[in-house]
Motif scaffolding. Sequence first.
Motif, PDB file in Angstrom:
ATOM      1  N   LEU A  94      -7.081  -5.867 -14.795  1.00 23.45           N
ATOM      2  CA  LEU A  94      -6.738  -7.111 -14.084  1.00 23.45           C
ATOM      3  C   LEU A  94      -7.784  -8.201 -14.298  1.00 23.45           C
ATOM      4  O   LEU A  94      -7.674  -9.275 -13.748  1.00 23.45           O
ATOM      5  CB  LEU A  94      -6.594  -6.849 -12.576  1.00 23.45           C
ATOM      6  CG  LEU A  94      -5.636  -5.738 -12.121  1.00 23.45           C
ATOM      7  CD1 LEU A  94      -5.539  -5.749 -10.607  1.00 23.45           C
ATOM      8  CD2 LEU A  94      -4.261  -5.911 -12.731  1.00 23.45           C
ATOM      9  N   TYR A 101       3.668  -7.137  -4.054  1.00 25.93           N
ATOM     10  CA  TYR A 101       3.541  -5.673  -4.098  1.00 25.93           C
ATOM     11  C   TYR A 101       2.091  -5.403  -4.453  1.00 25.93           C
ATOM     12  O   TYR A 101       1.608  -5.862  -5.487  1.00 25.93           O
ATOM     13  CB  TYR A 101       4.489  -5.133  -5.172  1.00 25.93           C
ATOM     14  CG  TYR A 101       4.690  -3.631  -5.216  1.00 25.93           C
ATOM     15  CD1 TYR A 101       4.248  -2.790  -4.198  1.00 25.93           C
ATOM     16  CD2 TYR A 101       5.378  -3.056  -6.291  1.00 25.93           C
ATOM     17  CE1 TYR A 101       4.473  -1.428  -4.255  1.00 25.93           C
ATOM     18  CE2 TYR A 101       5.599  -1.684  -6.350  1.00 25.93           C
ATOM     19  CZ  TYR A 101       5.139  -0.883  -5.330  1.00 25.93           C
ATOM     20  OH  TYR A 101       5.362   0.475  -5.392  1.00 25.93           O
ATOM     21  N   SER A 102       1.388  -4.695  -3.562  1.00 21.27           N
ATOM     22  CA  SER A 102      -0.051  -4.569  -3.796  1.00 21.27           C
ATOM     23  C   SER A 102      -0.628  -3.306  -3.192  1.00 21.27           C
ATOM     24  O   SER A 102      -0.013  -2.664  -2.345  1.00 21.27           O
ATOM     25  CB  SER A 102      -0.793  -5.782  -3.235  1.00 21.27           C
ATOM     26  OG  SER A 102      -0.712  -5.777  -1.831  1.00 21.27           O
ATOM     27  N   VAL A 103      -1.822  -2.991  -3.651  1.00 23.30           N
ATOM     28  CA  VAL A 103      -2.492  -1.771  -3.216  1.00 23.30           C
ATOM     29  C   VAL A 103      -2.958  -1.891  -1.773  1.00 23.30           C
ATOM     30  O   VAL A 103      -3.115  -0.897  -1.077  1.00 23.30           O
ATOM     31  CB  VAL A 103      -3.661  -1.434  -4.169  1.00 23.30           C
ATOM     32  CG1 VAL A 103      -4.756  -2.472  -4.086  1.00 23.30           C
ATOM     33  CG2 VAL A 103      -4.224  -0.057  -3.902  1.00 23.30           C
ATOM     34  N   SER A 104      -3.174  -3.113  -1.318  1.00 17.73           N
ATOM     35  CA  SER A 104      -3.471  -3.333   0.101  1.00 17.73           C
ATOM     36  C   SER A 104      -3.156  -4.781   0.394  1.00 17.73           C
ATOM     37  O   SER A 104      -2.998  -5.577  -0.530  1.00 17.73           O
ATOM     38  CB  SER A 104      -4.937  -3.047   0.407  1.00 17.73           C
ATOM     39  OG  SER A 104      -5.716  -4.185   0.100  1.00 17.73           O
ATOM     40  N   PHE A 110     -10.791  -8.245 -13.047  1.00 16.58           N
ATOM     41  CA  PHE A 110     -11.038  -8.476 -11.627  1.00 16.58           C
ATOM     42  C   PHE A 110     -12.469  -8.898 -11.350  1.00 16.58           C
ATOM     43  O   PHE A 110     -13.412  -8.417 -11.957  1.00 16.58           O
ATOM     44  CB  PHE A 110     -10.736  -7.200 -10.839  1.00 16.58           C
ATOM     45  CG  PHE A 110     -10.595  -7.435  -9.368  1.00 16.58           C
ATOM     46  CD1 PHE A 110      -9.347  -7.681  -8.819  1.00 16.58           C
ATOM     47  CD2 PHE A 110     -11.701  -7.430  -8.532  1.00 16.58           C
ATOM     48  CE1 PHE A 110      -9.198  -7.905  -7.462  1.00 16.58           C
ATOM     49  CE2 PHE A 110     -11.559  -7.660  -7.170  1.00 16.58           C
ATOM     50  CZ  PHE A 110     -10.309  -7.894  -6.642  1.00 16.58           C
ATOM     51  N   LEU A 151      -2.673   1.830  -6.982  1.00 14.59           N
ATOM     52  CA  LEU A 151      -1.613   2.379  -6.109  1.00 14.59           C
ATOM     53  C   LEU A 151      -0.696   3.328  -6.894  1.00 14.59           C
ATOM     54  O   LEU A 151      -0.248   4.346  -6.373  1.00 14.59           O
ATOM     55  CB  LEU A 151      -0.780   1.243  -5.501  1.00 14.59           C
ATOM     56  CG  LEU A 151       0.226   1.664  -4.421  1.00 14.59           C
ATOM     57  CD1 LEU A 151      -0.482   2.047  -3.132  1.00 14.59           C
ATOM     58  CD2 LEU A 151       1.248   0.572  -4.145  1.00 14.59           C
ATOM     59  N   SER A 202       0.795  -1.220   0.000  1.00 10.95           N
ATOM     60  CA  SER A 202       0.000   0.000   0.000  1.00 10.95           C
ATOM     61  C   SER A 202       0.835   1.282   0.000  1.00 10.95           C
ATOM     62  O   SER A 202       1.980   1.297  -0.418  1.00 10.95           O
ATOM     63  CB  SER A 202      -0.936  -0.068   1.221  1.00 10.95           C
ATOM     64  OG  SER A 202      -1.817   1.001   1.247  1.00 10.95           O
ATOM     65  N   VAL A 216       5.068  -2.369 -13.858  1.00  8.51           N
ATOM     66  CA  VAL A 216       5.194  -1.595 -12.627  1.00  8.51           C
ATOM     67  C   VAL A 216       6.588  -1.792 -12.034  1.00  8.51           C
ATOM     68  O   VAL A 216       7.129  -0.904 -11.387  1.00  8.51           O
ATOM     69  CB  VAL A 216       4.097  -2.009 -11.619  1.00  8.51           C
ATOM     70  CG1 VAL A 216       4.343  -1.409 -10.243  1.00  8.51           C
ATOM     71  CG2 VAL A 216       2.725  -1.587 -12.148  1.00  8.51           C
ATOM     72  N   GLY A 276      -6.051  -2.979  -8.363  1.00  9.10           N
ATOM     73  CA  GLY A 276      -4.825  -3.442  -7.733  1.00  9.10           C
ATOM     74  C   GLY A 276      -3.691  -2.427  -7.763  1.00  9.10           C
ATOM     75  O   GLY A 276      -3.881  -1.249  -7.453  1.00  9.10           O
ATOM     76  N   ILE A 277      -2.520  -2.911  -8.155  1.00 11.49           N
ATOM     77  CA  ILE A 277      -1.311  -2.093  -8.117  1.00 11.49           C
ATOM     78  C   ILE A 277      -1.431  -0.869  -9.030  1.00 11.49           C
ATOM     79  O   ILE A 277      -0.834   0.171  -8.759  1.00 11.49           O
ATOM     80  CB  ILE A 277      -0.084  -2.950  -8.523  1.00 11.49           C
ATOM     81  CG1 ILE A 277       1.230  -2.269  -8.132  1.00 11.49           C
ATOM     82  CG2 ILE A 277      -0.090  -3.256 -10.019  1.00 11.49           C
ATOM     83  CD1 ILE A 277       1.569  -2.389  -6.685  1.00 11.49           C
ATOM     84  N   MET A 330      -5.886  -9.748  -7.251  1.00  7.33           N
ATOM     85  CA  MET A 330      -5.248  -8.428  -7.270  1.00  7.33           C
ATOM     86  C   MET A 330      -3.948  -8.398  -8.070  1.00  7.33           C
ATOM     87  O   MET A 330      -3.413  -7.322  -8.285  1.00  7.33           O
ATOM     88  CB  MET A 330      -4.991  -7.924  -5.852  1.00  7.33           C
ATOM     89  CG  MET A 330      -6.236  -7.380  -5.180  1.00  7.33           C
ATOM     90  SD  MET A 330      -5.838  -6.277  -3.807  1.00  7.33           S
ATOM     91  CE  MET A 330      -4.932  -7.377  -2.747  1.00  7.33           C
ATOM     92  N   LYS A 331      -3.431  -9.575  -8.473  1.00  9.12           N
ATOM     93  CA  LYS A 331      -2.194  -9.630  -9.268  1.00  9.12           C
ATOM     94  C   LYS A 331      -1.030  -8.974  -8.513  1.00  9.12           C
ATOM     95  O   LYS A 331      -0.621  -7.857  -8.832  1.00  9.12           O
ATOM     96  CB  LYS A 331      -2.382  -8.941 -10.627  1.00  9.12           C
ATOM     97  CG  LYS A 331      -3.597  -9.410 -11.407  1.00  9.12           C
ATOM     98  CD  LYS A 331      -3.324 -10.720 -12.139  1.00  9.12           C
ATOM     99  CE  LYS A 331      -4.376 -11.031 -13.192  1.00  9.12           C
ATOM    100  NZ  LYS A 331      -5.707 -11.365 -12.629  1.00  9.12           N
ATOM    101  N   ILE A 366       4.763   2.655  -1.287  1.00 12.65           N
ATOM    102  CA  ILE A 366       5.036   3.594  -2.382  1.00 12.65           C
ATOM    103  C   ILE A 366       5.745   4.843  -1.868  1.00 12.65           C
ATOM    104  O   ILE A 366       6.486   5.487  -2.610  1.00 12.65           O
ATOM    105  CB  ILE A 366       3.739   3.952  -3.147  1.00 12.65           C
ATOM    106  CG1 ILE A 366       4.053   4.621  -4.497  1.00 12.65           C
ATOM    107  CG2 ILE A 366       2.838   4.861  -2.354  1.00 12.65           C
ATOM    108  CD1 ILE A 366       4.674   3.728  -5.508  1.00 12.65           C
ATOM    109  N   LEU A 403       3.540  -8.115 -11.887  1.00 10.44           N
ATOM    110  CA  LEU A 403       3.944  -6.707 -11.860  1.00 10.44           C
ATOM    111  C   LEU A 403       4.945  -6.384 -12.958  1.00 10.44           C
ATOM    112  O   LEU A 403       4.979  -5.262 -13.462  1.00 10.44           O
ATOM    113  CB  LEU A 403       4.488  -6.335 -10.490  1.00 10.44           C
ATOM    114  CG  LEU A 403       3.437  -6.462  -9.386  1.00 10.44           C
ATOM    115  CD1 LEU A 403       3.915  -5.827  -8.099  1.00 10.44           C
ATOM    116  CD2 LEU A 403       2.126  -5.842  -9.788  1.00 10.44           C
TER     117      LEU A 403
END
Lengths: 317, 313
Positions: free
Chosen positions: B86, A222-225, B88, B177, A202, A260, B173-174, A248-249, A206, A255
């Motif tokens: 994704l 590595y993820s958004v949450s 999703f 972010l 999260s 990313v 997802g990422i 969420m990949k 970053i 990535l």
Amino acid sequence: MRSYLEFEKPWADLQGKVQELKAISETGDAAAIGDEIGRLEAKAAHLLSEIYSKLTPWQRTQVARHQDRPHFLDYTKALIDEFTPLAGDRKFAEDAAIMAGLGRFRGRPVAVVGHEKGSDTESRIRHNFGSARPEGYRKATRLMEMADRFDLPVIALVDTAGAYPGIDAEERGQAEAIARSTETSLGLGVPNVAVIIGEGGSGGAIAIAAANRVYMLQHAIYSVSSPEAASSILWHDASHAQEAATNMKITSDDLLRLKVVDAIIEEPVGGAHREPEAVIRATGDTIDAALRELDGASREDIRRMRREKFLAIGRTL
Amino acid sequence: MSWFNKIVPPGIRFGDRKKRDTPENLWVKIPETGEMVFHRDLVTNDFVVPGSGFHMRMTAAHRLRHFFDGGVWDNVALPDVPPDPLRFRDERRYTDRVRDARAKTGLEDSVAVGTGTVEELPMVAAVQDFDFMGGTLGMAAGEAVIKGLQTACHLRRPFVMFTASGGARMQEGILSLMQMPRTTIAVQQLREAGLPYIVVLTHPTFGGVTASYAMLGDIHIAEPGALIGFTGPRVIENTIREKLPEGFQRAEYLRDHGMVDLVVHRHQLRPTIARICRILMKVEAPAAAAPVPALADLSQETAPPESLPIAAE
């Protein structure tokens, strides 16, 4: 005593048999048992490589969080000579969830920042399991600004489940501290290189990972949450963490494909914790190569290239 | 042509009360305060509950209409982004959720960007609409915020960002972010251009939005009572298993803890923002500028100034 992850159990059972046979061989017919030990060890190695060749995202999450996985201080110990950790944000407090310091990386003076999770109960508490409060991010900001003034490249090692969710952290501006740290990373006229060595969770990740080059260990996530948090947001309970981890990949392959991260640093079969020295050396080689590529670039170019890199993310999927 | 332009052609003023669609006798119950309010009174009062002064959420269209002179603005065309990168799925497909949100709000995604004037000063404003999947920050919203900031750079105008968001959009997802550093770059570009960046934090603003462009303004204004933070109160409560203090994460709490410059009543937003931007842009105040209320009064109810458009729909 090494701890095993649940999905490693078939391998752990084989290892157990090897240990038993080794114990017997000390008293009985060593030659005959020796063959059997060799055969079983080969089988165990094969099994482990098979297990690790098809880890699910959730299993990778467990590897990324493995308690024996090398952490920030293992990296600085092996890679940074004369490492001098510096404390405090000069505003409120010291926060050991983020470590920051000066040192020499393969002869090159550098600044290093990163999350440290701790390696035993006492140190985990001291480092708050790598979950930083605003002071941690403000210390990172302070160090990055200093590095910028003294023309030192910044190495960032990311390993956090996320920023600390507490009353005190909110009270002192957790969001502002993260935003400012991200902004400082993006504004640096010196090169910065970030490596996700375990968990990149999260905004807490970053904040120090907006870098010219971003690398990721093979079994890092590595993820958004965190998958658990995503599960409670999307499914309204924490029991769907495995599904969230998958959808969420969050793996290094995903990535890299989403552009990313710039490259993946391979881990030995069975994860970084089985051969920490090799992983740390490979990480050092990757950082070294990145810094060499950026040598000689002007401050403006370094800033511009970093901006272009981030603005391009998602535009060419 | 976007839906805004279809229903709100530039030049049309929103002062005509006869045009509203809502029946005059419609009563609305305010869940937060339990009050019963005449819908028309809410609309004419810019969704501030007349009795309690409670600031309700506003849609992007209402917000832009309220903010710009005469309720008139031009929409800024926003970049297309890859849908559902994704692929999703949670309890439902992400694409289905987006489709429903579009139908519900008439927006392409959670952020709308407009250009217009405020007390005659040209500005660019972006609004997050909480009704679109909780105002979450995905690729489309990130690109919209960047577009807004870059439009302000290009036109050499101040940029005003009205935030309202639950945070990152989990379904992207990422890539969600990544909108934190990406929008931050655009904020830096505005700053380098020497233009003011005013953030108006509205209820609620959380997560990756707060931890990026919402906390990087030159000036942070919050609407009274707005909940603002990084981690949501429920998560904090569940983590530390403690009761949260009274007023925790409210606009006034953030001001008292140094994160917000001003808590400003919705009726005072336009004159306050215009005044600040005129000073930062070194522009003389127009003769007809609203009188300056005492600083302490900014968060209080006041009569809407003459120049305020009366929204009616």
